[in-house]
Each structure stands twice: as C-alpha cells, then as structure tokens.
Design an enzyme around this catalytic site. Sequence first.
Site, PDB file in Angstrom:
ATOM      1  N   PRO A 121      17.606  24.051  36.417  1.00 55.12           N
ATOM      2  CA  PRO A 121      19.128  24.167  36.576  1.00 55.12           C
ATOM      3  C   PRO A 121      19.663  25.419  36.664  1.00 55.12           C
ATOM      4  O   PRO A 121      19.041  26.550  36.402  1.00 55.12           O
ATOM      5  CB  PRO A 121      19.459  23.526  35.024  1.00 55.12           C
ATOM      6  CG  PRO A 121      18.357  24.003  34.156  1.00 55.12           C
ATOM      7  CD  PRO A 121      17.251  23.986  35.047  1.00 55.12           C
ATOM      8  N   CYS A 253      22.862  22.920  26.933  1.00 54.00           N
ATOM      9  CA  CYS A 253      23.494  21.635  26.666  1.00 54.00           C
ATOM     10  C   CYS A 253      23.381  21.562  25.224  1.00 54.00           C
ATOM     11  O   CYS A 253      23.875  20.664  24.487  1.00 54.00           O
ATOM     12  CB  CYS A 253      23.007  20.607  27.481  1.00 54.00           C
ATOM     13  SG  CYS A 253      21.058  20.382  27.123  1.00 54.00           S
ATOM     14  N   GLU A 343      30.533  17.120  26.107  1.00 52.92           N
ATOM     15  CA  GLU A 343      29.815  18.473  26.464  1.00 52.92           C
ATOM     16  C   GLU A 343      30.879  19.284  27.319  1.00 52.92           C
ATOM     17  O   GLU A 343      31.439  18.725  28.086  1.00 52.92           O
ATOM     18  CB  GLU A 343      28.495  18.047  27.185  1.00 52.92           C
ATOM     19  CG  GLU A 343      27.890  19.431  27.421  1.00 52.92           C
ATOM     20  CD  GLU A 343      26.628  18.926  28.189  1.00 52.92           C
ATOM     21  OE1 GLU A 343      25.429  19.686  27.761  1.00 52.92           O
ATOM     22  OE2 GLU A 343      26.429  18.137  28.968  1.00 52.92           O
TER      23      GLU A 343
END
Length: 473
Positions: A121, A253, A343
């Site tokens: 990512p 995250c 989130e």
Amino acid sequence: MNSAAIDPLTDPKAYIASLVARSRAAQQAIEHYSQEQVDDLIRAMVWAVAQPGVAEEVAQFTVDETRLGNYEGKFLKIQRKTRATLADIIDDKSVGVIEEYPDRNIKIIAKPLGVIGALAPSTNPEATPVIKGIHAVKGRNSIIIAPHPRAKLTNKKICDLMRSALKRMGAPEDLVIGIETPSLDTTNELMRQCDRVLATGGGAMVSAAYSSGTPALGVGVGNAVITVDSSADLDDAAEKIRISKTLDLAASCSSDNSVLLIDEIYDDMLQRLQAQGGYVCSDEEKAKLQATLWDEELHINTAMVAQPVDRIAAMAGIEPPEGTQFLIVLEDGFGPEHPFSGEKLSVIMALYRAQNIEHAIELTRNIQAYQGQGHSCGIYSNDDDNIMKLAASTHTSRVMVNQPQAASNSGNVWNGMRQTFSLGCGSWGGNGTNHNVSWRDLINETWVSKPLAENKIVPSDEDLFGGVRDKLA
C-alpha cells in the site's frame, strides 16, 4: 523473454509472464538452500535497507514521494520494524523437518510455495516490501511486489537495495522483483499468474486478490476501537493513545479511530488526552471536518490521509490551537449516519462516553460492524475480568492490552505478537485467517505419518457418548 522489451501498459499479461518466469527461475535456484543460507539471505535483505545512513535516506525519500505520514514514522518502520521482524523469525526452522509430534508419530517437512505476488500500500511502502520479502525468502520462495502507483519509486529503491544485497550474497537477485510501472492491469495479472497472493491494501484490492483464482492471503479493513476503563493508569493510557494516534500521522489502519471512555473516568481522561495535544472540536468544526473528509457517498478524501494537523485544519477551515497533535470529535452513534465511527486514516479521533464495560463492548461491536470487524481493538485496564469480557464478546482477532495499538498489533518488542504488516481478520473481515501472517503461511507442508506403536482404541459407547444416548432414546 526480456521484460525490458515488453510494454507493461500495452501488454500487461506478457510483461507479468516475463517477470514470473524470472522469479520462478530464481526461486528454483534456492529451493534446496540450507537453513543457514536462507537466514543469511534475509539478514542481508534487512541490512541493505535498515543500515545507518540508508534507513534515513529511505525514510525521507518515502515522505518526499508519497506525501503521506512523516519522517519519524517512516524511519521507525524501516529502521526498527524491519529489524524486529528479522529478529522474530531468524531462529525459526523453515527448512526440512519443522515440527514433530512423537505421540502421533508425525513429522512435518517445509517446502516452498514458489512465486509470491505481494501488494504493497501507499501508506506503508517503506517496510512492507522488506517484511513481505523476508517472509517469502524465509520459506525459500521468490517475491514480486506490486506497489501503489503513488509509491512506485520508493518500491523500486527498496527492491533495488535488496536485489543488490542478494546478488552480493551469491543468490539470484530476481528473488525480489518490483513492478516498476504499476497499474491495475499489471497488479491483476500478477495475482492471476503467481502461486500465492499476499494482499495488503484497500478493500477493493483485497477482494480482487480473493477473486483472482490464485490462493490468496488478504487482510480486512482496520478501524481500531479502544476502551479505557476505571482501573486503567490514565496518564499511561493517554500517552499511548497519543503515540498510536499520531504514529506516521495515522497512516496505519491500526491507528486509534474511536476511543471509548467509561463514564466514571470520562472527564479525567479527556483532560489527559487534551494535555497530550488532543483538541476537542466544536459541533461546527466537526461538521466542517466531516464535509472535508468524506464526499456525499462517504468516499474518503485522499488529500486528508496521513497529513499533519495544520494541513487538515486548513483544508477544513478550522483553527485548532498551536501545539495540537490530534483532533477529537465527540460521537455517540455508529454507521454511515455517523461517519466518524469509521476508519479515517488521519489524526482525527472519535470519542465516546460508555456507561460501563458492557456498554463499551456493545459500542465496539456496533462500530466495528460498520467498519473494521475482525481486525483489532484495545483496552487500557488493570481488571482482568473486563479485559476478558471485551476479548470474549467482540468480533476481533486481536486485543491489545495497555499498549499503543498502531505500534503493537502487528508485533513489537514489548509483546509476543508475530511481526508483520499483514493482519488476518478471520471470517468477520472476510479473510481466511485470524493471525498475523508470516513465513509459515508461505510454505507447503508435507506430513510424514508412521504407524503408531499401538493402535488407538475407540472408546466404548458409554464413554464416547455419555448421557447423550439417554436424551436421544
């Protein structure tokens, strides 16, 4: 086939096929390496990127390219997280017989999978290739890494460093290959053509990994919920929440997205969070943040992700006081009507008041049913009953106790969790595993079974079925 002669944009299938062929040849060259040879390779891979001077350069390069997070967070990941991961696995036996069960007369032999296709990512592009790379090579596999386009130069820099180290160790440099012109087509082709997909990234990409037709290990959406009860050390909890909320500007995250304070300590704990640099937004400021962070369809504004407080404030048109490190929005609901319960990938934290531990558990379940189910939650508590109630009653794969969530659930020196950046979320998060993914997930196993010295005896019906027989009569 020469990869350099193929345009990945016009012929992604052929381009990936050429990379996989190179990768497979490299993997086959180390298939019979000894444990010592394998471990020296992964030592070299980490040292190549984490050695003094290089780690600093990589950290700054990552921030300059991605414009996500900050130097301090990137440096910790590339310099310390990679070392900790190496230390975590270096003594593991991954070659030959890796387990024995004498009572069952069974031995388990480790064998490589082949070519690992890894997705990296944009939020963790500095250490993800290294950590996935050493887990792959520990299992005598090769790896091809597909970066997010926003981090393609960082990925190339890190892969080149590891490739150079492998070559100097006398191993094939193609054990690690980075896709230099990433696109959705090349990533999808990689997932179709490799032997195992190791997916870390957005939900859409993880879903694509599971749909690729190749066995895949994916991770679910993060949305960590943290409870602070009345038995907690409040100063310690406030400091650790701040550390977790601001680590790499919440690029992870696992950053604390929602914090639940038990009513009894709500006011005291809020004061401590403010002392740690938290700023409580007014209703008007909360509305401005919401309008800036999400569009009408609740798609997150990527310009807000992993940015400093002052930049977020400027975009939202609010003016927190100097010294603010993270923003606090007061919340009492969950779901799409309350987007702050989801989130945020930013230094914005939702704060809830919980009546008691049972209410905190109910809130945690509801918040994570909206987003983040199966991933992680945490609790600051010295009450084992409360800790175990939370753990037993929530749909979560990890409960971090008295630890900064973002720095802990993927493993750290202060806990026993496996070091990784790939966190399984179980069936709750649509994943095939709950644990921290490591090299053990990247091998094939052969079970060798010999006859027992004495046959097992099937118990009598009375012993085997007990009183059930009478109930069913």
